[in-house]
Scaffold this motif. Structure first.
Motif, short mmCIF file in Angstrom:
data_model
loop_
_atom_site.label_atom_id
_atom_site.label_comp_id
_atom_site.label_asym_id
_atom_site.label_seq_id
_atom_site.Cartn_x
_atom_site.Cartn_y
_atom_site.Cartn_z
N ASP A 315 0.80 -1.28 0.20
CA ASP A 315 -0.17 -0.04 0.05
C ASP A 315 1.12 0.80 0.12
O ASP A 315 1.32 1.69 1.07
CB ASP A 315 -0.99 -0.03 1.06
N GLY A 316 1.03 2.47 -0.99
CA GLY A 316 1.62 3.51 -1.19
C GLY A 316 1.53 4.04 0.22
O GLY A 316 2.44 5.03 0.08
N ASP A 317 0.56 4.34 0.90
CA ASP A 317 0.16 5.27 1.89
C ASP A 317 1.11 4.97 3.37
O ASP A 317 1.54 4.78 3.80
CB ASP A 317 -0.95 5.36 2.00
N ILE A 363 9.18 3.57 0.49
CA ILE A 363 7.98 3.92 -0.33
C ILE A 363 6.88 4.74 -0.94
O ILE A 363 6.57 4.79 -1.55
CB ILE A 363 6.95 2.51 0.44
N LYS A 364 6.95 5.72 0.07
CA LYS A 364 6.30 7.13 -0.53
C LYS A 364 7.04 7.39 -0.80
O LYS A 364 6.47 8.73 -1.76
CB LYS A 364 6.38 8.31 1.44
N VAL A 367 6.79 6.93 -4.05
CA VAL A 367 4.74 7.06 -4.89
C VAL A 367 5.64 8.77 -5.06
O VAL A 367 4.99 9.07 -6.30
CB VAL A 367 4.14 7.21 -3.90
N SER A 394 6.26 2.79 -8.30
CA SER A 394 4.76 2.77 -7.97
C SER A 394 4.12 2.78 -9.41
O SER A 394 4.59 3.03 -10.10
CB SER A 394 5.09 3.99 -7.67
N SER A 396 -1.02 2.10 -9.73
CA SER A 396 -2.35 3.29 -8.95
C SER A 396 -3.17 1.43 -9.83
O SER A 396 -3.10 1.36 -10.91
CB SER A 396 -2.50 4.50 -9.85
N PRO A 401 -2.75 4.08 -4.69
CA PRO A 401 -1.34 4.12 -5.31
C PRO A 401 -0.79 3.27 -4.40
O PRO A 401 -0.57 2.95 -3.12
CB PRO A 401 -0.58 4.89 -4.19
N VAL A 403 2.56 -0.11 -4.22
CA VAL A 403 4.29 0.31 -4.75
C VAL A 403 4.76 -1.50 -5.04
O VAL A 403 4.70 -2.43 -3.55
CB VAL A 403 4.65 0.54 -3.65
#
Length: 813
Positions: A315-317, A363-364, A367, A394, A396, A401, A403
């Motif tokens: 999970d990108g967040d 990770i962020k 993104v 990354s 979508s 988002p 990754v």
């Protein structure tokens, strides 16, 4: 009565119109906005299939009403519950219905509020008594449905003797056939199929083991949950109650109305039949398309799981793990269910800069900025920490988002890099050692030479003779030190001969045994069948003495056991892996020297072969011993390894290649000769004036007529003026203008029969074999004693036709 018939017909036509409207809506073209819903295909009265395979029940009616309230099309799929869960987890559907909320499912699903309570009792045959709770099921075979929450419930109570069926109907059928007499299933479908089979009177039920709640659920953090909840919130309690009454209440019509309905039904039979045919054709088309999609998904899954590198989907967040491939499971040792519950902190070293916080930051960045490639320290299920290379990129899915992380284990790469760095360091030290040796030999040459001249000139009984002898002794010790340095740098010339190594080992241990205290026990395991190696006996003696001395010093205070074993080994592919190096495959002799001393830590082990590194007290060692051993072993195309742990002693293993020969030199053979003299004319060329002057004095005292030049270009001019004026030329190698090799080439071009002796403190430009190949008769390594110089001069002056070969003398100590 006519009013009654009128109302009845009006109701029939209203029902027919509603049915046709629903059918039209059902098969209308897809709406622009739609979702996919999956559920159990056989859970009456909530959802089940009629004889034509059409889905019906409470849940189906609720979703049709939801479509009307929201204007969103709900594409409903019903199947075996285990398959439904699996395909929902892979992301094939948007919503799953009729699902119980459990801890495992909460890891990847978000749930709606509950909309129905489901009792889960124990059903048992009327002839069985005493079943009240889960603990009373021990000893019985219990029927359950595959994938049902009841499976985990029973296992938590220690009930493992379970018989799994693919559907609730299959469980009841097995009960009807007396294949199971006890089963735990949800109450609504159980009662339905018991009544359908007509065996409801044969079975009793206990109080509920569990009261489950039906939920609708979406994948973790999906915005669809709000859409689903809002749509069902628009349905009133009255509307929901009407649906429940349809499937759970009393019949809505009496027998007379049913007769009318039957008559009316005949009029629409053809219409229903045509719709059924059309539905069947549509179902075939859908199934064909579904099969294509399944094949495509299986192909993608096969590629995904065949990659050698571990792949994570995050999970990108939040950095949460959404999916992993098979390589990840193999690399880290977890099952897929375990991996999807893990956090990045649990899969990493766990502390900065390898913690959950840093991982989410990477990770962020992937993104918001660009793909990330970095090294990471990971941890597997057994707690092993290993280095990894991580590549983040990354993408979508919808607006969310995602990754992907490709993780590669680089343990082998790091080990090879460390070996390369160590090799480069040793090579650099060796180059430095060679340069020091050259200058040191040039300093020692006049010290040793002039001291020997002085000793010749004084009486043996003169007190000065003893003092001069000490100077010679010190010079020879310095000479040995240079030899050790060159051996370490792998640049000293070697006189290797075939020898039986076990004799050298035994001889060395005899010398060593007398000097060891009684607290140290020597345990020998030396094979007499070790064959022959090609080596320098003196250097073999050095290897054994240095390693045994180190072992003794490790046990000096506490005592212990000094183990010495010597045997044959064959190195193949497995042997190369065991030694951790690229040893050439073949036959070797293995010398193992071990001690029971205090051992060494990892930091010490990485430096023990470095020159001048020592853990001993000042004055107890120079730090050259193991460096010299390392150089000798490598120069013999062998290998030395060491293993040690604090408190567990140390083991050295030395591998030396065997040769197929039985001719060997007896250990300890020594040559003793009288100093010869002569009267020939000798040209001495050396840019070091002290060395040139010393050679002039020595040769003059031996009877030779000597001409000295400290300039190689001047010496060449002297020779060109009268090529026959000299019987021998002695030249240094490293000189300005012309080197000794270049001077020799020019001289031999004028007079090919001139004997030449080449002296060098050390040179990377020429070795003994190259010197002999270019016509030089003798190759000497500085410093040269009077005895060695006199013998070399006489041997070199022997005419070619009167000797089988020219001897090449090496300095003797």
């Amino acid at each position: 009565m006519s009013d009654f018939y009128s109302r009845s017909y009006r109701s029939i036509f209203i029902l027919l119109f509603t049915f046709l409207s629903i059918t039209t809506i059902t098969y209308a073209a897809p709406r622009p906005q739609s979702i996919t819903v999956v559920m159990d295909n056989n859970y009456p009265p909530y959802v089940f299939q009629d004889n034509a395979g059409k889905l019906q029940g409470i849940i189906i009616d609720q979703w049709h009403l939801w479509e009307q309230k929201t204007g969103i099309s709900a594409n409903i799929h019903a199947m075996d519950w285990g398959e439904a869960l699996g395909r929902m987890q892979t992301g094939e559907f948007d919503v799953i219905d009729t699902v119980f909320k459990t801890k495992d499912r909460s890891a990847w699903l978000d749930f709606s509020p509950p909309f129905a309570e489901i009792d889960v009792p124990i059903f048992f045959h009327e002839n069985i008594s005493g079943i009240t709770d889960a603990s009373s099921l021990k000893g019985f075979v219990v029927g359950v449905k595959t994938g049902d929450a009841a499976v985990d419930l029973l296992k938590r109570h220690g009930i493992d003797n379970l018989l799994l069926f693919n559907s609730y109907e299959a469980v009841i059928q097995a009960a009807e056939e007396h294949k199971v007499n006890v089963f735990v299933v949800d109450k609504p479908p159980a009662l339905y199929f018991l009544y359908k089979s007509g065996i409801q009177e044969q079975f009793k039920q206990s109080a509920p083991l569990n009261v489950g709640e039906f939920h609708r659920a979406v994948r973790k953090n999906s915005p669809l949950l709000n859409v689903v909840n809002e749509g069902f919130a628009r349905i009133s309690q009255k509307e929901l109650q009407q649906i429940d009454n349809t499937w759970l209440g009393s019949p809505l019509f009496d027998d007379a109305i049913l007769r009318y309905l039957f008559v009316a039904g005949g009029s629409i039979c053809l219409l229903i039949l045509s719709l059924f045919v059309w539905n069947h054709m549509l179902r075939q088309a859908v199934n064909a398309r579904a099969a294509e999609l399944k094949t495509s998904e299986e192909r993608l899954q096969a590629i995904y799981n065949s990659v050698n590198d571990a792949i994570f989907v995050h999970d990108g967040d939040t950095g949460a793990i959404l999916d992993v491939n098979q390589a990840m499971l193999d690399m880290f040792g977890y099952t897929k269910e375990e991996a999807l519950r893990m956090t990045l902190a649990e899969l990493s070293l766990g502390r900065s800069p390898y913690s959950q916080k840093e991982a989410v930051e990477h990770i962020k960045k992937a993104v918001s900025a660009k793909p990330q490639v970095f090294e990471w320290h990971s941890k597997d299920k057994n707690g092993r920490i290993f280095p990894c290379e991580v590549a983040l990129k990354s993408c979508s899915i919808g607006d969310h988002p995602i990754v992907t992380a490709v993780v590669r284990d680089i343990s082998d790469r790091k080990r090879l890099e460390a070996q390369l760095q160590q090799s480069q360091k040793m090579e650099a030290i060796g180059t430095l050692a060679g340069g020091i040796a050259h200058d040191f030999n040039n300093i020692l040459a006049p010290i040793l030479g002039y001291t020997e001249l002085a000793m010749i000139r004084v009486s043996p009984h003169d007190p000065l003779a003893a003092d001069l002898q000490q100077v010679v002794k010190a010079a020879l010790r310095a000479k040995d030190m240079v030899t050790q340095i060159l051996a370490f740098s792998r640049q000293s010339p070697q006189d290797r001969i075939p020898l039986q190594p076990h004799l050298v080992v035994k001889e060395t241990l005899k010398l060593l045994r007398a000097s060891l205290p009684s607290t140290i026990e020597i345990r020998e395991n030396i094979s007499d069948e070790c064959g022959t190696i090609l080596a320098d006996p003196t250097q073999m003696h050095q290897i054994i003495m240095n390693l045994c001395t180190n072992a003794y010093q490790a046990m000096r205070k506490t005592g212990g056991v000094l183990g010495v074993s010597f045997m044959n080994v064959t190195i193949g592919e497995e042997g190369k892996k065991a030694t951790g190096t690229e040893l050439t495959q073949g036959e070797y002799v293995l010398l193992e020297i071990s001690d029971t001393g205090g051992g060494m830590d990892h930091a010490t082990l990485t430096r023990i072969f470095e020159p001048y590194f020592t853990t001993k007290a000042t004055g107890e060692g120079t730090g050259l011993g193991l460096s010299v051993v390392h150089g000798i072993v490598n120069n013999h195309q062998g290998l030395i390894t060491v293993s040690s742990e604090p408190g567990h002693g140390t083991n050295f293993h030395v591998y030396l290649p065997r040769v197929a020969t039985t001719t060997f030199l007896p250990v300890g053979a020594v040559s003793r000769e009288i100093i010869p003299t002569g009267t020939e004319r000798v040209l001495v060329v050396d840019d070091e004036k002290e060395i040139a002057g010393m050679l002039q004095v020595i040769l003059h005292n031996l009877g030779y007529r000597v001409t000295v030049s400290s300039d190689s270009q001047e010496a060449l001019t002297l020779f060109k003026n009268d090529p026959n004026a000299f019987d021998l030329m002695i030249t240094d190698m490293t000189m300005p203008n012309l080197t000794g090799a270049e001077l020799t080439q020019k001289v031999l071009a004028i007079r090919p029969d001139l004997p030449v002796i080449l002296c060098t403190g050390f040179s990377e430009l020429i070795n003994k074999e190259q010197a002999l190949a270019m016509g030089i008769r003798t190759y000497l390594l500085k410093p040269v004693s009077v005895r060695d110089l006199s013998q070399a001069v006489r041997t070199t002056l022997i005419p070619v036709g009167k000797s089988d070969s020219f001897s090449v003398e090496q300095p003797h100590s």
